[in-house]
Design a protein around this motif. Structure first.
Motif, PDB file in Angstrom:
ATOM      1  N   THR A   1       8.255 139.254 118.483  1.00 43.15           N
ATOM      2  CA  THR A   1       7.465 138.402 117.412  1.00 43.15           C
ATOM      3  C   THR A   1       6.385 136.815 117.456  1.00 43.15           C
ATOM      4  OG1 THR A   1       9.829 138.404 115.831  1.00 43.15           O
ATOM      5  CG2 THR A   1       8.029 136.848 115.109  1.00 43.15           C
ATOM      6  N   THR A   2       6.281 136.427 118.414  1.00 41.41           N
ATOM      7  CA  THR A   2       6.296 135.432 119.053  1.00 41.41           C
ATOM      8  C   THR A   2       4.520 135.795 119.001  1.00 41.41           C
ATOM      9  OG1 THR A   2       7.217 133.697 120.238  1.00 41.41           O
ATOM     10  CG2 THR A   2       5.595 133.608 120.571  1.00 41.41           C
ATOM     11  N   PHE A   3       4.750 137.146 119.887  1.00 31.96           N
ATOM     12  CA  PHE A   3       4.033 137.466 120.099  1.00 31.96           C
ATOM     13  C   PHE A   3       2.718 138.210 119.120  1.00 31.96           C
ATOM     14  CE2 PHE A   3       0.872 141.621 122.073  1.00 31.96           C
ATOM     15  CZ  PHE A   3       0.173 140.400 122.749  1.00 31.96           C
ATOM     16  N   LEU A   4       3.126 139.055 117.916  1.00 27.94           N
ATOM     17  CA  LEU A   4       2.680 138.888 116.912  1.00 27.94           C
ATOM     18  C   LEU A   4       1.918 137.697 116.193  1.00 27.94           C
ATOM     19  CD1 LEU A   4       2.684 142.304 115.280  1.00 27.94           C
ATOM     20  CD2 LEU A   4       4.400 141.210 113.522  1.00 27.94           C
ATOM     21  N   SER A   5       2.690 136.471 116.251  1.00 27.92           N
ATOM     22  CA  SER A   5       2.556 135.836 115.101  1.00 27.92           C
ATOM     23  C   SER A   5       0.745 135.518 116.596  1.00 27.92           C
ATOM     24  CB  SER A   5       3.274 134.482 115.277  1.00 27.92           C
ATOM     25  OG  SER A   5       4.798 134.972 114.498  1.00 27.92           O
ATOM     26  N   ILE A   6       0.374 135.520 117.194  1.00 30.34           N
ATOM     27  CA  ILE A   6      -0.851 135.432 117.966  1.00 30.34           C
ATOM     28  C   ILE A   6      -1.768 136.022 117.464  1.00 30.34           C
ATOM     29  CG2 ILE A   6      -1.920 135.223 120.138  1.00 30.34           C
ATOM     30  CD1 ILE A   6       1.053 134.313 121.578  1.00 30.34           C
ATOM     31  N   LEU A   7      -1.472 137.321 117.319  1.00 31.20           N
ATOM     32  CA  LEU A   7      -1.990 138.286 116.558  1.00 31.20           C
ATOM     33  C   LEU A   7      -2.408 138.258 115.521  1.00 31.20           C
ATOM     34  CD1 LEU A   7      -0.845 141.646 118.220  1.00 31.20           C
ATOM     35  CD2 LEU A   7      -2.953 140.399 118.956  1.00 31.20           C
ATOM     36  N   ALA A   8      -1.695 137.850 115.018  1.00 33.19           N
ATOM     37  CA  ALA A   8      -2.360 137.402 113.517  1.00 33.19           C
ATOM     38  C   ALA A   8      -2.799 136.093 113.302  1.00 33.19           C
ATOM     39  CB  ALA A   8      -0.710 137.275 112.424  1.00 33.19           C
ATOM     40  N   GLY A   9      -3.082 135.251 113.705  1.00 30.29           N
ATOM     41  CA  GLY A   9      -3.401 134.055 114.317  1.00 30.29           C
ATOM     42  C   GLY A   9      -2.905 132.444 113.322  1.00 30.29           C
ATOM     43  N   LEU A  10      -1.158 132.967 113.898  1.00 33.90           N
ATOM     44  CA  LEU A  10      -0.366 132.408 112.832  1.00 33.90           C
ATOM     45  C   LEU A  10       0.320 131.603 113.850  1.00 33.90           C
ATOM     46  CD1 LEU A  10       1.677 134.709 110.900  1.00 33.90           C
ATOM     47  CD2 LEU A  10       0.487 132.965 109.949  1.00 33.90           C
ATOM     48  N   ASP A  11      -0.092 131.757 115.482  1.00 34.30           N
ATOM     49  CA  ASP A  11       0.364 130.865 116.200  1.00 34.30           C
ATOM     50  C   ASP A  11      -0.894 130.742 117.318  1.00 34.30           C
ATOM     51  OD1 ASP A  11       1.733 128.517 117.866  1.00 34.30           O
ATOM     52  OD2 ASP A  11       3.639 130.744 118.039  1.00 34.30           O
ATOM     53  N   LYS A  12      -0.814 129.842 118.325  1.00 34.35           N
ATOM     54  CA  LYS A  12      -1.681 129.903 119.507  1.00 34.35           C
ATOM     55  C   LYS A  12      -1.132 129.707 120.882  1.00 34.35           C
ATOM     56  CE  LYS A  12      -3.410 125.660 117.496  1.00 34.35           C
ATOM     57  NZ  LYS A  12      -4.532 125.355 117.184  1.00 34.35           N
ATOM     58  N   PRO A  13      -2.123 130.723 121.230  1.00 25.77           N
ATOM     59  CA  PRO A  13      -1.114 131.138 122.755  1.00 25.77           C
ATOM     60  C   PRO A  13      -1.513 129.572 123.554  1.00 25.77           C
ATOM     61  CG  PRO A  13      -2.900 131.860 122.623  1.00 25.77           C
ATOM     62  CD  PRO A  13      -3.281 131.607 121.386  1.00 25.77           C
ATOM     63  N   LYS A  14      -0.297 129.074 124.279  1.00 26.08           N
ATOM     64  CA  LYS A  14      -1.066 128.334 125.554  1.00 26.08           C
ATOM     65  C   LYS A  14      -1.936 128.615 125.984  1.00 26.08           C
ATOM     66  CE  LYS A  14       2.667 126.203 124.570  1.00 26.08           C
ATOM     67  NZ  LYS A  14       2.680 125.205 123.917  1.00 26.08           N
ATOM     68  N   ALA A  15      -2.350 130.344 126.746  1.00 25.48           N
ATOM     69  CA  ALA A  15      -3.819 130.095 127.611  1.00 25.48           C
ATOM     70  C   ALA A  15      -4.440 131.102 127.644  1.00 25.48           C
ATOM     71  CB  ALA A  15      -3.164 129.780 129.259  1.00 25.48           C
ATOM     72  N   GLY A  16      -5.104 131.499 127.726  1.00 22.67           N
ATOM     73  CA  GLY A  16      -5.740 133.301 127.219  1.00 22.67           C
ATOM     74  C   GLY A  16      -6.408 133.570 126.112  1.00 22.67           C
ATOM     75  N   THR A  17      -7.304 134.125 125.995  1.00 24.07           N
ATOM     76  CA  THR A  17      -7.935 134.744 124.530  1.00 24.07           C
ATOM     77  C   THR A  17      -7.894 135.775 123.844  1.00 24.07           C
ATOM     78  OG1 THR A  17      -9.920 133.599 126.459  1.00 24.07           O
ATOM     79  CG2 THR A  17     -10.832 134.486 124.061  1.00 24.07           C
ATOM     80  N   LEU A  18      -8.446 134.965 122.184  1.00 22.61           N
ATOM     81  CA  LEU A  18      -8.007 136.915 121.753  1.00 22.61           C
ATOM     82  C   LEU A  18      -9.165 136.666 120.282  1.00 22.61           C
ATOM     83  CD1 LEU A  18      -6.189 138.436 119.916  1.00 22.61           C
ATOM     84  CD2 LEU A  18      -5.749 136.207 117.777  1.00 22.61           C
ATOM     85  N   SER A  19      -9.748 138.023 120.603  1.00 20.82           N
ATOM     86  CA  SER A  19     -10.971 138.262 120.225  1.00 20.82           C
ATOM     87  C   SER A  19     -10.413 139.259 119.412  1.00 20.82           C
ATOM     88  CB  SER A  19     -12.130 138.418 121.002  1.00 20.82           C
ATOM     89  OG  SER A  19     -11.380 139.199 122.254  1.00 20.82           O
ATOM     90  N   PHE A  20     -12.125 139.215 118.728  1.00 17.82           N
ATOM     91  CA  PHE A  20     -12.083 140.474 117.045  1.00 17.82           C
ATOM     92  C   PHE A  20     -13.523 140.829 117.915  1.00 17.82           C
ATOM     93  CE2 PHE A  20     -12.654 142.921 113.413  1.00 17.82           C
ATOM     94  CZ  PHE A  20     -12.010 143.886 113.907  1.00 17.82           C
ATOM     95  N   ASP A  21     -13.958 141.768 117.345  1.00 15.18           N
ATOM     96  CA  ASP A  21     -15.075 143.215 117.764  1.00 15.18           C
ATOM     97  C   ASP A  21     -15.973 141.722 118.389  1.00 15.18           C
ATOM     98  OD1 ASP A  21     -17.288 144.605 116.705  1.00 15.18           O
ATOM     99  OD2 ASP A  21     -17.657 143.079 115.078  1.00 15.18           O
ATOM    100  N   GLY A  22     -15.857 141.335 119.676  1.00 11.35           N
ATOM    101  CA  GLY A  22     -16.474 140.802 120.958  1.00 11.35           C
ATOM    102  C   GLY A  22     -16.158 138.943 120.228  1.00 11.35           C
ATOM    103  N   GLN A  23     -15.492 138.439 119.401  1.00  9.07           N
ATOM    104  CA  GLN A  23     -15.929 137.465 119.337  1.00  9.07           C
ATOM    105  C   GLN A  23     -14.380 136.433 119.119  1.00  9.07           C
ATOM    106  OE1 GLN A  23     -16.833 136.364 114.788  1.00  9.07           O
ATOM    107  NE2 GLN A  23     -16.849 134.177 115.601  1.00  9.07           N
ATOM    108  N   ALA A  24     -14.094 135.492 120.069  1.00 11.23           N
ATOM    109  CA  ALA A  24     -13.180 135.141 120.466  1.00 11.23           C
ATOM    110  C   ALA A  24     -12.398 134.683 119.255  1.00 11.23           C
ATOM    111  CB  ALA A  24     -13.315 133.716 121.302  1.00 11.23           C
TER     112      ALA A  24
END
Length: 220
Positions: free
Chosen positions: A44-67
């Motif tokens: 669920t924490t991982f899902l929250s990161i994908l949904a933009g509801l939480d931020k990872p401690k490290a790493g990058t989330l991107s969509f359509d090439g935009q971080a």
């Protein structure tokens, strides 16, 4: 368009006691993904990161090439991703129609014919017109989940994220909801990501990730 996570790591306070570390995966339009794992595994924490509801401690989330960074996180949540919660998060004193209408107002999305668009979204998830004007409290659990899905659908976002969407439903209704998510992904060309602990739900997905022993394993 692809949703990607690169070297995503998450922990609460101790970096050595992480939930997951250096996760690299991608999610493509037109497919249903399930993230399978036991309670407390971090799914669920991982899902929250994908949904933009939480931020990872490290790493990058991107969509359509935009971080997706702090500066554009609100825009990402408002324009790109919709979340369906296990508890539905509906206003039970309102009708199904008014719940969806409220989501439209909050999002500030404009339609040429708002009423027709809302009715169409509710019809798409299998709710007849005699049901959509009833108070949500009068609907069954499966019907309430359909309202929650319609609320996510009406905004026409590219990504639909669902947290245990069948956790409170019987087997027959679960199958109907899973089929609905598959239709949304395959026919509407959306990215659909479901967190679940139910292997039957995962088996119906196109791609399955299992989170165990703090690692993601791609099963197909």
């Amino acid at each position: 368009m692809t949703l990607k996570v690169e070297n995503i790591t998450y922990y609460y306070s101790n970096p050595e006691d992480y939930l997951f570390k250096d996760v690299n995966e991608s999610f493509e339009k037109g497919k249903v993904y399930s993230i399978l794992g036991q309670s407390g595994s971090g799914k669920t924490t991982f899902l929250s990161i994908l949904a933009g509801l939480d931020k990872p401690k490290a790493g990058t989330l991107s969509f359509d090439g935009q971080a997706i960074k702090s500066s554009n996180l609100t825009s990402y949540r408002k324009k790109t991703v919709s979340t369906v919660f296990q508890a539905y998060n509906l206003l039970t004193y309102m009708s199904a129609y008014d719940n969806v209408k409220t989501a439209v107002k909050i999002s500030a999305v404009k339609f040429d014919d708002e009423k027709a668009t809302i009715v169409e979204a509710l019809a798409k998830v299998g709710l007849s017109e005699d049901l959509i004007y009833k108070p949500v409290s009068k609907l069954s659990g499966g019907q309430q989940q359909r309202v929650a899905i319609a609320r996510a659908l009406v905004l026409n976002h590219d990504i639909i994220i669902a947290d245990e969407p069948t956790g409170n439903l019987d087997e027959e209704t679960t199958n109907q909801i899973v089929d609905l998510f598959k239709k949304i992904a395959h026919e509407d060309n959306k990215i659909v990501i479901i967190v679940t602990h139910e292997s039957e739900v995962a088996a119906a997905s196109d791609i399955v990730f299992t989170l165990k022993h703090r690692k993601f394993e791609r099963e197909n």
